[in-house]
Write an enzyme that holds these catalytic residues in place. Sequence first.
Site, PDB file in Angstrom:
ATOM      1  N   ARG A   1      -2.089  -1.938  -3.855  1.00  0.00           N
ATOM      2  CA  ARG A   1      -3.205  -1.006  -3.969  1.00  0.00           C
ATOM      3  C   ARG A   1      -2.652   0.175  -4.852  1.00  0.00           C
ATOM      4  O   ARG A   1      -1.740   0.822  -4.494  1.00  0.00           O
ATOM      5  CB  ARG A   1      -3.444  -0.339  -2.546  1.00  0.00           C
ATOM      6  CG  ARG A   1      -4.330   0.697  -2.453  1.00  0.00           C
ATOM      7  CD  ARG A   1      -4.453   1.614  -1.324  1.00  0.00           C
ATOM      8  NE  ARG A   1      -5.298   2.608  -1.433  1.00  0.00           N
ATOM      9  CZ  ARG A   1      -4.830   3.793  -1.082  1.00  0.00           C
ATOM     10  NH1 ARG A   1      -3.542   4.079  -0.620  1.00  0.00           N
ATOM     11  NH2 ARG A   1      -5.462   5.070  -1.032  1.00  0.00           N
TER      12      ARG A   1
ATOM     13  N   VAL B   1      -9.391   8.616  12.240  1.00  0.00           N
ATOM     14  CA  VAL B   1     -10.333   9.498  12.813  1.00  0.00           C
ATOM     15  C   VAL B   1     -11.630   8.806  13.150  1.00  0.00           C
ATOM     16  O   VAL B   1     -12.043   8.660  14.311  1.00  0.00           O
ATOM     17  CB  VAL B   1     -10.638  10.768  12.145  1.00  0.00           C
ATOM     18  CG1 VAL B   1     -11.801  11.695  12.838  1.00  0.00           C
ATOM     19  CG2 VAL B   1      -9.359  11.496  11.894  1.00  0.00           C
ATOM     20  N   GLY B   2     -12.054   8.046  12.181  1.00  0.00           N
ATOM     21  CA  GLY B   2     -13.431   7.296  12.305  1.00  0.00           C
ATOM     22  C   GLY B   2     -13.220   6.138  13.589  1.00  0.00           C
ATOM     23  O   GLY B   2     -14.256   6.099  14.108  1.00  0.00           O
ATOM     24  N   GLU B   3     -12.164   5.710  13.670  1.00  0.00           N
ATOM     25  CA  GLU B   3     -11.957   4.395  14.428  1.00  0.00           C
ATOM     26  C   GLU B   3     -11.592   4.971  15.930  1.00  0.00           C
ATOM     27  O   GLU B   3     -11.930   4.339  17.036  1.00  0.00           O
ATOM     28  CB  GLU B   3     -11.096   3.712  14.111  1.00  0.00           C
ATOM     29  CG  GLU B   3     -11.314   2.745  12.704  1.00  0.00           C
ATOM     30  CD  GLU B   3      -9.991   2.024  12.250  1.00  0.00           C
ATOM     31  OE1 GLU B   3      -9.294   1.466  13.157  1.00  0.00           O
ATOM     32  OE2 GLU B   3      -9.875   2.088  11.190  1.00  0.00           O
TER      33      GLU B   3
ATOM     34  N   GLU C   1      -7.768  -2.237   4.396  1.00  0.00           N
ATOM     35  CA  GLU C   1      -7.708  -2.297   2.754  1.00  0.00           C
ATOM     36  C   GLU C   1      -6.909  -3.524   2.352  1.00  0.00           C
ATOM     37  O   GLU C   1      -6.732  -4.141   1.327  1.00  0.00           O
ATOM     38  CB  GLU C   1      -6.983  -1.295   2.313  1.00  0.00           C
ATOM     39  CG  GLU C   1      -7.842   0.408   2.677  1.00  0.00           C
ATOM     40  CD  GLU C   1      -7.104   1.244   2.584  1.00  0.00           C
ATOM     41  OE1 GLU C   1      -7.637   2.263   1.685  1.00  0.00           O
ATOM     42  OE2 GLU C   1      -5.993   1.404   3.155  1.00  0.00           O
TER      43      GLU C   1
ATOM     44  N   LYS D   1       3.167   1.237   3.224  1.00  0.00           N
ATOM     45  CA  LYS D   1       2.681  -0.046   4.097  1.00  0.00           C
ATOM     46  C   LYS D   1       2.696  -1.316   3.551  1.00  0.00           C
ATOM     47  O   LYS D   1       2.181  -1.556   2.472  1.00  0.00           O
ATOM     48  CB  LYS D   1       1.309   0.505   4.552  1.00  0.00           C
ATOM     49  CG  LYS D   1       1.152   1.705   5.370  1.00  0.00           C
ATOM     50  CD  LYS D   1      -0.200   2.081   5.654  1.00  0.00           C
ATOM     51  CE  LYS D   1      -0.177   3.381   6.229  1.00  0.00           C
ATOM     52  NZ  LYS D   1      -1.792   3.911   6.513  1.00  0.00           N
TER      53      LYS D   1
ATOM     54  N   HIS E   1     -10.834   5.524  -2.221  1.00  0.00           N
ATOM     55  CA  HIS E   1     -11.197   4.949  -0.914  1.00  0.00           C
ATOM     56  C   HIS E   1     -11.872   3.797  -1.102  1.00  0.00           C
ATOM     57  O   HIS E   1     -12.503   3.168  -0.229  1.00  0.00           O
ATOM     58  CB  HIS E   1     -11.556   5.743   0.193  1.00  0.00           C
ATOM     59  CG  HIS E   1     -10.721   7.020   0.840  1.00  0.00           C
ATOM     60  ND1 HIS E   1     -11.028   8.036   1.257  1.00  0.00           N
ATOM     61  CD2 HIS E   1      -9.322   6.985   0.982  1.00  0.00           C
ATOM     62  CE1 HIS E   1     -10.020   9.024   1.543  1.00  0.00           C
ATOM     63  NE2 HIS E   1      -8.782   8.081   1.185  1.00  0.00           N
TER      64      HIS E   1
ATOM     65  N   MET F   1      -6.312  15.991  14.060  1.00  0.00           N
ATOM     66  CA  MET F   1      -7.613  15.956  14.761  1.00  0.00           C
ATOM     67  C   MET F   1      -7.581  15.525  16.254  1.00  0.00           C
ATOM     68  O   MET F   1      -8.308  16.313  16.952  1.00  0.00           O
ATOM     69  CB  MET F   1      -8.710  14.692  14.171  1.00  0.00           C
ATOM     70  CG  MET F   1     -10.097  14.787  14.708  1.00  0.00           C
ATOM     71  SD  MET F   1     -10.961  16.297  14.779  1.00  0.00           S
ATOM     72  CE  MET F   1     -11.552  16.324  12.972  1.00  0.00           C
TER      73      MET F   1
ATOM     74  N   ARG G   1      -6.462  19.021   2.835  1.00  0.00           N
ATOM     75  CA  ARG G   1      -7.405  19.413   1.823  1.00  0.00           C
ATOM     76  C   ARG G   1      -8.743  20.218   2.172  1.00  0.00           C
ATOM     77  O   ARG G   1      -9.259  19.915   3.141  1.00  0.00           O
ATOM     78  CB  ARG G   1      -7.640  17.995   0.960  1.00  0.00           C
ATOM     79  CG  ARG G   1      -6.552  17.250   0.447  1.00  0.00           C
ATOM     80  CD  ARG G   1      -7.113  15.836   0.006  1.00  0.00           C
ATOM     81  NE  ARG G   1      -5.971  14.984  -0.419  1.00  0.00           N
ATOM     82  CZ  ARG G   1      -5.926  13.604  -0.317  1.00  0.00           C
ATOM     83  NH1 ARG G   1      -6.986  13.078  -0.114  1.00  0.00           N
ATOM     84  NH2 ARG G   1      -4.995  12.895  -0.494  1.00  0.00           N
TER      85      ARG G   1
ATOM     86  N   ASN H   1       1.009  -1.334  -0.080  1.00  0.00           N
ATOM     87  CA  ASN H   1       0.101  -0.161   0.087  1.00  0.00           C
ATOM     88  C   ASN H   1       0.869   1.299   0.124  1.00  0.00           C
ATOM     89  O   ASN H   1       1.390   1.585   1.225  1.00  0.00           O
ATOM     90  CB  ASN H   1      -0.879   0.044   1.136  1.00  0.00           C
ATOM     91  CG  ASN H   1      -1.896   1.289   1.297  1.00  0.00           C
ATOM     92  OD1 ASN H   1      -1.684   2.069   0.492  1.00  0.00           O
ATOM     93  ND2 ASN H   1      -2.851   1.077   2.105  1.00  0.00           N
TER      94      ASN H   1
END
Length: 352
Positions: free
Chosen positions: A46, A283-285, A335, A14, A135, A238, A196, A7
């Site tokens: 990827r 962030v979501g996790e 992923e 990664k 994504h 964040m 962004r 990745n």
Amino acid sequence: MRILVVNAGSSSLKLSLLDSDDTVLARPRSVEEIPDLPAPDAIGHRIVHGGREFTEPVLIDDDVERRLRALVDLAPLHQPKSIDGIDAVRAVLPGVPEVACFDTAFHAGLPPAAATYALPAAWREKYGLRRYGFHGLSHAYAARRAAELVGADTAGLRVVVCHLGAGASLCAVAGGRSVDTTMGFTPLEGLVMATRSGSVDPGLLLWLQQRAGLTADDLAQSLEHESGLLALAGTADMRQILARDDPDATLALEIYLHRLRDRIAGMAAAMGGLDALVFTGGVGEHAPEVRKGAADGLAFLGVRIDPERNAAARADADIGAPGAAVRSLVVTAREDVEVAAGTRAVLRTASG
């Protein structure tokens, strides 16, 4: 079948070696460590952009590699890194089959209403202008994992996946297929991200070129690297924003959540409703405050989060309030699993 997943991001590489059951055998920190690992049967890469021609995983040969290089103009920040990853791993594992798995492929079947820009047909046809979305590997995995967690068949499930990290996008997944997404021709469209801007009035950009004398390169640099949370709060992290209590940080979070709620509602509208809301990515996790802030504005859709479950969530977890009409979930981004699955499928087909 052991798969080495590669990745290559814009600033990182990664690597993960997965066994046939997707158990992670190793996560080498560099290409130089690969020869010390158990030998993989294949390599899955990827690749960020597949353009209009690559809509599913494909075995990499000289012709495919040439076509991947031809797509650099569509993703100049990411595609060269993906190609560099191919070259670097091939140098230490010559002769091992390689498969390209594309972030855009999951969105290749977007309905025309979701994929088409209201631009002159001559432009769209000549330059391949459409909403590609990104994504896709993360969205595909998270939607399928959500179906497993709620014990439902993907065929009848309407899911909004929130991939929230340095880059961020949403995807409406109905019946296991992407039917809308927030990123478009480039990863700049949609949500506010770390550096962004997300969606901006194109007229504003024209004004900056015409009146402020900014060049296309100036705009590209600022929109990609100097905007988003960094521009609003002075940091792209964040975690730092959530830890602060000052006007800039507060406003940055409010703007981030405003755009997030707005786009989640739009994704639900594209499917005529919502059965599950999924948070994934860094962030979501790991930011329960962001998940709460999003859910607090979505009660009209049936989203309700349980505060204790939300605060305690770690790996794949249900954070919804008991009895809520919409299931709310945290799903660990994998992923690598999606790339490995695509790689195995290609090799099975190739072997007959």
